[in-house]
Scaffold this motif. Structure first.
Motif, PDB file in Angstrom:
ATOM      1  N   MET A  49     -32.476   4.428  29.160  1.00 44.28           N
ATOM      2  CA  MET A  49     -31.423   4.373  28.137  1.00 44.28           C
ATOM      3  C   MET A  49     -31.821   3.434  26.996  1.00 44.28           C
ATOM      4  O   MET A  49     -31.607   3.743  25.819  1.00 44.28           O
ATOM      5  CB  MET A  49     -30.100   3.926  28.755  1.00 44.28           C
ATOM      6  CG  MET A  49     -29.442   4.997  29.591  1.00 44.28           C
ATOM      7  SD  MET A  49     -27.894   4.491  30.409  1.00 44.28           S
ATOM      8  CE  MET A  49     -27.086   3.507  29.203  1.00 44.28           C
ATOM      9  N   ASP A  50     -32.427   2.316  27.337  1.00 43.31           N
ATOM     10  CA  ASP A  50     -32.885   1.363  26.331  1.00 43.31           C
ATOM     11  C   ASP A  50     -33.970   1.992  25.449  1.00 43.31           C
ATOM     12  O   ASP A  50     -33.937   1.867  24.227  1.00 43.31           O
ATOM     13  CB  ASP A  50     -33.410   0.107  27.025  1.00 43.31           C
ATOM     14  CG  ASP A  50     -33.755  -0.987  26.045  1.00 43.31           C
ATOM     15  OD1 ASP A  50     -32.912  -1.303  25.171  1.00 43.31           O
ATOM     16  OD2 ASP A  50     -34.869  -1.545  26.154  1.00 43.31           O
ATOM     17  N   ALA A  51     -34.915   2.685  26.069  1.00 43.69           N
ATOM     18  CA  ALA A  51     -35.996   3.326  25.319  1.00 43.69           C
ATOM     19  C   ALA A  51     -35.441   4.404  24.393  1.00 43.69           C
ATOM     20  O   ALA A  51     -35.885   4.544  23.247  1.00 43.69           O
ATOM     21  CB  ALA A  51     -37.025   3.914  26.282  1.00 43.69           C
ATOM     22  N   ARG A  52     -34.474   5.168  24.867  1.00 46.85           N
ATOM     23  CA  ARG A  52     -33.849   6.193  24.020  1.00 46.85           C
ATOM     24  C   ARG A  52     -33.141   5.562  22.827  1.00 46.85           C
ATOM     25  O   ARG A  52     -33.163   6.095  21.716  1.00 46.85           O
ATOM     26  CB  ARG A  52     -32.871   7.029  24.837  1.00 46.85           C
ATOM     27  CG  ARG A  52     -33.558   8.005  25.765  1.00 46.85           C
ATOM     28  CD  ARG A  52     -32.562   8.786  26.577  1.00 46.85           C
ATOM     29  NE  ARG A  52     -33.216   9.768  27.428  1.00 46.85           N
ATOM     30  CZ  ARG A  52     -32.700  10.257  28.528  1.00 46.85           C
ATOM     31  NH1 ARG A  52     -31.500   9.873  28.932  1.00 46.85           N
ATOM     32  NH2 ARG A  52     -33.364  11.147  29.238  1.00 46.85           N
ATOM     33  N   GLY A  53     -32.503   4.427  23.047  1.00 54.29           N
ATOM     34  CA  GLY A  53     -31.854   3.712  21.952  1.00 54.29           C
ATOM     35  C   GLY A  53     -32.852   3.235  20.911  1.00 54.29           C
ATOM     36  O   GLY A  53     -32.612   3.354  19.700  1.00 54.29           O
ATOM     37  N   HIS A  54     -33.975   2.695  21.372  1.00 57.84           N
ATOM     38  CA  HIS A  54     -35.025   2.252  20.440  1.00 57.84           C
ATOM     39  C   HIS A  54     -35.589   3.438  19.657  1.00 57.84           C
ATOM     40  O   HIS A  54     -35.868   3.319  18.456  1.00 57.84           O
ATOM     41  CB  HIS A  54     -36.141   1.535  21.187  1.00 57.84           C
ATOM     42  CG  HIS A  54     -35.809   0.133  21.565  1.00 57.84           C
ATOM     43  ND1 HIS A  54     -35.746  -0.897  20.650  1.00 57.84           N
ATOM     44  CD2 HIS A  54     -35.527  -0.417  22.765  1.00 57.84           C
ATOM     45  CE1 HIS A  54     -35.439  -2.024  21.261  1.00 57.84           C
ATOM     46  NE2 HIS A  54     -35.295  -1.759  22.559  1.00 57.84           N
ATOM     47  N   LEU A  55     -35.774   4.567  20.339  1.00 54.27           N
ATOM     48  CA  LEU A  55     -36.284   5.769  19.666  1.00 54.27           C
ATOM     49  C   LEU A  55     -35.309   6.237  18.599  1.00 54.27           C
ATOM     50  O   LEU A  55     -35.709   6.565  17.479  1.00 54.27           O
ATOM     51  CB  LEU A  55     -36.547   6.877  20.692  1.00 54.27           C
ATOM     52  CG  LEU A  55     -36.977   8.229  20.119  1.00 54.27           C
ATOM     53  CD1 LEU A  55     -38.260   8.097  19.294  1.00 54.27           C
ATOM     54  CD2 LEU A  55     -37.163   9.242  21.245  1.00 54.27           C
ATOM     55  N   LYS A  56     -34.037   6.256  18.919  1.00 55.70           N
ATOM     56  CA  LYS A  56     -33.016   6.667  17.950  1.00 55.70           C
ATOM     57  C   LYS A  56     -33.018   5.749  16.738  1.00 55.70           C
ATOM     58  O   LYS A  56     -32.958   6.204  15.594  1.00 55.70           O
ATOM     59  CB  LYS A  56     -31.641   6.682  18.620  1.00 55.70           C
ATOM     60  CG  LYS A  56     -30.532   7.170  17.731  1.00 55.70           C
ATOM     61  CD  LYS A  56     -29.218   7.211  18.474  1.00 55.70           C
ATOM     62  CE  LYS A  56     -28.099   7.681  17.550  1.00 55.70           C
ATOM     63  NZ  LYS A  56     -26.818   7.762  18.242  1.00 55.70           N
ATOM     64  N   ARG A  57     -33.103   4.455  16.996  1.00 63.55           N
ATOM     65  CA  ARG A  57     -33.120   3.463  15.911  1.00 63.55           C
ATOM     66  C   ARG A  57     -34.348   3.640  15.027  1.00 63.55           C
ATOM     67  O   ARG A  57     -34.250   3.639  13.802  1.00 63.55           O
ATOM     68  CB  ARG A  57     -33.094   2.062  16.507  1.00 63.55           C
ATOM     69  CG  ARG A  57     -33.088   0.967  15.475  1.00 63.55           C
ATOM     70  CD  ARG A  57     -32.940  -0.398  16.144  1.00 63.55           C
ATOM     71  NE  ARG A  57     -33.600  -1.379  15.333  1.00 63.55           N
ATOM     72  CZ  ARG A  57     -34.603  -2.144  15.737  1.00 63.55           C
ATOM     73  NH1 ARG A  57     -35.032  -2.070  16.978  1.00 63.55           N
ATOM     74  NH2 ARG A  57     -35.157  -3.004  14.934  1.00 63.55           N
ATOM     75  N   ALA A  58     -35.519   3.801  15.641  1.00 59.51           N
ATOM     76  CA  ALA A  58     -36.761   3.947  14.875  1.00 59.51           C
ATOM     77  C   ALA A  58     -36.787   5.259  14.098  1.00 59.51           C
ATOM     78  O   ALA A  58     -37.446   5.350  13.057  1.00 59.51           O
ATOM     79  CB  ALA A  58     -37.973   3.864  15.804  1.00 59.51           C
ATOM     80  N   SER A  59     -36.080   6.260  14.570  1.00 58.51           N
ATOM     81  CA  SER A  59     -36.068   7.572  13.916  1.00 58.51           C
ATOM     82  C   SER A  59     -35.075   7.659  12.755  1.00 58.51           C
ATOM     83  O   SER A  59     -35.131   8.594  11.961  1.00 58.51           O
ATOM     84  CB  SER A  59     -35.721   8.660  14.944  1.00 58.51           C
ATOM     85  OG  SER A  59     -36.691   8.690  15.970  1.00 58.51           O
ATOM     86  N   ALA A  60     -34.186   6.697  12.669  1.00 56.31           N
ATOM     87  CA  ALA A  60     -33.153   6.721  11.624  1.00 56.31           C
ATOM     88  C   ALA A  60     -33.759   6.427  10.252  1.00 56.31           C
ATOM     89  O   ALA A  60     -34.689   5.621  10.129  1.00 56.31           O
ATOM     90  CB  ALA A  60     -32.068   5.697  11.942  1.00 56.31           C
ATOM     91  N   PRO A  61     -33.226   7.067   9.199  1.00 57.89           N
ATOM     92  CA  PRO A  61     -33.717   6.792   7.842  1.00 57.89           C
ATOM     93  C   PRO A  61     -33.552   5.324   7.436  1.00 57.89           C
ATOM     94  O   PRO A  61     -34.344   4.800   6.655  1.00 57.89           O
ATOM     95  CB  PRO A  61     -32.854   7.693   6.954  1.00 57.89           C
ATOM     96  CG  PRO A  61     -32.293   8.734   7.853  1.00 57.89           C
ATOM     97  CD  PRO A  61     -32.208   8.110   9.220  1.00 57.89           C
ATOM     98  N   THR A  62     -32.559   4.655   8.002  1.00 55.10           N
ATOM     99  CA  THR A  62     -32.308   3.249   7.651  1.00 55.10           C
ATOM    100  C   THR A  62     -33.322   2.297   8.285  1.00 55.10           C
ATOM    101  O   THR A  62     -33.339   1.111   7.956  1.00 55.10           O
ATOM    102  CB  THR A  62     -30.892   2.834   8.086  1.00 55.10           C
ATOM    103  OG1 THR A  62     -30.749   3.081   9.489  1.00 55.10           O
ATOM    104  CG2 THR A  62     -29.839   3.607   7.315  1.00 55.10           C
TER     105      THR A  62
END
Length: 83
Positions: A49-62
């Protein structure tokens, strides 16, 4: 500057590739049945879950805004593809 933006975009691609690898490896590990007790399974699920959160964050335009002030990454060494 365009040079700096390119370095930040390269860093984003590096981070996305890293967190995708982490997610894939954790998923493979969990579904192979290497875990023997419930506590270890919960820890692994938490890490996934933590890794998925980091991936989502890194993939965001912001994410590029979060990287402002960082050195970025060498574009020639970063993975190719969309951010």
């Amino acid at each position: 500057s365009p040079w700096y933006r390119e370095r930040l975009q390269a860093k984003q691609r590096v981070d996305i590739a890293l967190w995708k690898r982490h997610v894939e490896n954790l998923e493979k590990f969990m579904f192979r049945g290497h875990h023997t007790d419930d506590e270890y399974l919960l820890i692994t699920k938490d890490r996934l879950m933590d890794a998925r959160g980091h991936l989502k964050r890194a993939s965001a335009p912001t994410y590029l805004e979060e990287l402002l002030g960082a050195l970025g990454a060498e574009p020639a060494l970063a993975p190719k593809g969309p951010q």
